[in-house]
Motif scaffolding. Structure first.
Motif, PDB file in Angstrom:
ATOM      1  N   PRO A 222     -47.379 -61.728 -26.021  1.00 19.84           N
ATOM      2  CA  PRO A 222     -47.440 -60.859 -26.729  1.00 19.84           C
ATOM      3  C   PRO A 222     -48.018 -59.943 -26.796  1.00 19.84           C
ATOM      4  O   PRO A 222     -47.935 -59.243 -25.563  1.00 19.84           O
ATOM      5  CB  PRO A 222     -48.802 -62.073 -26.970  1.00 19.84           C
ATOM      6  CG  PRO A 222     -48.403 -62.918 -26.917  1.00 19.84           C
ATOM      7  CD  PRO A 222     -47.351 -63.087 -25.753  1.00 19.84           C
ATOM      8  N   GLY A 253     -47.065 -63.303 -30.920  1.00 17.79           N
ATOM      9  CA  GLY A 253     -48.806 -64.086 -30.480  1.00 17.79           C
ATOM     10  C   GLY A 253     -49.611 -63.027 -30.908  1.00 17.79           C
ATOM     11  O   GLY A 253     -51.153 -63.692 -30.046  1.00 17.79           O
ATOM     12  N   HIS A 336     -54.814 -63.627 -35.919  1.00 19.75           N
ATOM     13  CA  HIS A 336     -53.717 -62.105 -35.758  1.00 19.75           C
ATOM     14  C   HIS A 336     -55.411 -61.123 -35.803  1.00 19.75           C
ATOM     15  O   HIS A 336     -54.479 -59.485 -35.933  1.00 19.75           O
ATOM     16  CB  HIS A 336     -52.738 -62.273 -35.857  1.00 19.75           C
ATOM     17  CG  HIS A 336     -52.177 -62.976 -35.115  1.00 19.75           C
ATOM     18  ND1 HIS A 336     -51.590 -63.527 -33.581  1.00 19.75           N
ATOM     19  CD2 HIS A 336     -51.702 -64.085 -36.402  1.00 19.75           C
ATOM     20  CE1 HIS A 336     -50.416 -65.124 -34.197  1.00 19.75           C
ATOM     21  NE2 HIS A 336     -51.160 -64.928 -35.613  1.00 19.75           N
ATOM     22  N   ALA A 388     -54.605 -64.135 -26.674  1.00 20.91           N
ATOM     23  CA  ALA A 388     -53.700 -63.633 -26.743  1.00 20.91           C
ATOM     24  C   ALA A 388     -53.880 -62.759 -24.922  1.00 20.91           C
ATOM     25  O   ALA A 388     -53.020 -63.076 -24.804  1.00 20.91           O
ATOM     26  CB  ALA A 388     -53.356 -61.760 -27.771  1.00 20.91           C
ATOM     27  N   GLN A 391     -52.694 -65.800 -22.807  1.00 16.05           N
ATOM     28  CA  GLN A 391     -50.930 -65.930 -23.001  1.00 16.05           C
ATOM     29  C   GLN A 391     -50.977 -65.378 -22.232  1.00 16.05           C
ATOM     30  O   GLN A 391     -49.546 -64.975 -21.560  1.00 16.05           O
ATOM     31  CB  GLN A 391     -51.070 -65.840 -24.867  1.00 16.05           C
ATOM     32  CG  GLN A 391     -49.527 -66.768 -24.787  1.00 16.05           C
ATOM     33  CD  GLN A 391     -48.779 -66.955 -26.599  1.00 16.05           C
ATOM     34  OE1 GLN A 391     -50.219 -66.702 -27.064  1.00 16.05           O
ATOM     35  NE2 GLN A 391     -48.351 -66.436 -26.872  1.00 16.05           N
TER      36      GLN A 391
END
Length: 398
Positions: A222, A253, A336, A388, A391
């Motif tokens: 992301p 993402g 988001h 995020a 990730q």
């Protein structure tokens, strides 16, 4: 005069949150993890040092205000300008700013801690510490050396905004009329790959659309927009993120972090900002031509003064920030959207109820009043960004 003051009093009563609502908002702000991905305190420190471990009346970020507002993670902006890129000083300026952030943590280990991984948030924030993460605004300090990505990562930088107010060696800027790369440069593509390898967040704020699209396409993890309002409210202002690019960020993402600055959320102010950058670029081009001809240069101070006189500062409201957040949630989903205020970076041009980092409870109370659940507000305040970031970190080297 009496009528005006009476009307102002009614307006204040109508817009102020009830005491019990603000108390509930303060509790949630203290309990939640608040992450702000863009605070320009290092630039202010470079202009004039102040011990941000103590209350500083002329700063929008310091420890006392952060504690009152519930701020847990403050991304310090390591900002360098296009001029510093041009004169070769960007690398040194970036390191000076990193030094200043480290100095704060060293002076006040009970109040600040450096943060380099989302895994360390809960441990480091114990005892009421404010965690200082670092994001580089403008990739200019990288120069032409890809090894500098690793060097800045080793100093704690965890995102890079690839370009700022002018095209650089990596990408095109949204502000500039000229787009020499029409995407990313060959070096910019290498930088994105290296950032992915290290687990460093790629930031598409400030980028021209074609550059943002290519960064999203090339990244294997992301990406984020560290401080980008929605162009929906400011048509033609490329600095703000388009719906299509925002949806692409979310689809991978990533998160769009909403700023508070008037120039981003007030359409008239946004138009002024865009025009100012174009006028300044034209001014620089004229002076470059005059210099080449051996003629006297135009006076920059006089140019800036004339521009300011012709374009008075405009106002913005907390409601406009809320509108940005609500629009983003509707467009992208609750997972988001986050916050990237730009405190200490917009010359105080902010909504009246969002003047400093002490004011996050005002935002929380207004989100609650608009019907957002506490669980969703926790996501907006910081949960989404931390998810995020984790990730991206987990994808390092893959």
């Amino acid at each position: 005069m009496r009528l005006t003051l009476f009307a102002f009093g009614l307006l204040t009563l109508a817009t102020a949150a009830p005491a019990q609502d603000l108390d509930a908002a303060r509790r949630l702000a203290r309990q939640a993890v608040i992450v702000d991905t863009h605070i320009d305190a290092p630039g202010a420190l470079r202009k004039r040092w102040a011990d941000l471990g103590e209350e500083q009346p002329d700063r929008e970020f310091d420890y006392a205000k952060a504690r009152r507002g519930g701020l847990d993670v403050a991304f310090m902006s390591i900002y360098t300008s296009a001029a510093q890129d041009a004169d070769g000083s960007a690398w040194q300026v970036a390191h000076q700013m990193l030094d200043s952030v480290e100095a704060l943590a060293q002076r006040h280990p009970d109040r600040f801690a450096l943060l380099t991984s989302p895994k360390d948030v809960e441990r480091l924030r114990q005892g009421g510490r404010v965690l200082l993460a670092m994001g580089m605004e403008n990739g200019a300090p990288l120069g032409d050396d890809i090894a500098n990505v690793q060097r800045f990562y080793d100093r704690g930088v965890r995102y890079i905004t690839l370009a700022h107010s002018a095209a650089n060696r990596l990408a095109d800027s949204s502000y500039a009329a000229e787009k020499p790369w029409n995407g990313l440069s060959p070096f910019g593509k290498q930088v994105v790959a290296e950032m992915n390898r290290l687990g460093m967040m790629v930031d598409v704020s400030h980028l021209a659309d074609a550059s943002a699209w290519e960064a999203i396409r090339l990244s294997t993890v992301p990406v984020i927009a560290s401080h980008s309002a929605f162009r929906h409210f400011t048509p033609g202002f490329e600095r703000n993120i388009s719906d299509e690019i925002a949806k692409a960020v979310a689809a991978r993402g990533g998160v769009v972090q909403v700023p508070f600055g008037t120039a981003f959320i007030n359409p008239d102010s946004a138009a002024d900002m865009q025009a100012h950058f174009r006028a300044r670029q034209a001014f620089d081009q004229r002076n470059a031509a005059l210099k080449a001809q051996g003629k006297p240069l135009e006076d920059r101070e006089a140019f800036e003064k004339a521009w300011a006189n012709a374009h008075p500062v405009r106002a913005s409201t907390l409601a406009q920030v809320l509108d940005q957040i609500d629009y983003g949630v509707k467009l992208l989903g609750i997972d988001h959207i986050g916050l990237g205020s730009d405190f200490d970076g917009v010359d105080g041009e902010l909504p009246a109820q969002l003047r400093t980092v002490a004011d996050y409870p005002n935002l929380v109370a207004s989100l609650q009043a608009r019907g957002h659940s506490d669980a969703d507000i926790r996501k907006i305040l910081g949960g989404n960004l931390l998810r995020a970031w984790a990730q991206i970190e987990a994808g390092a080297g893959k």
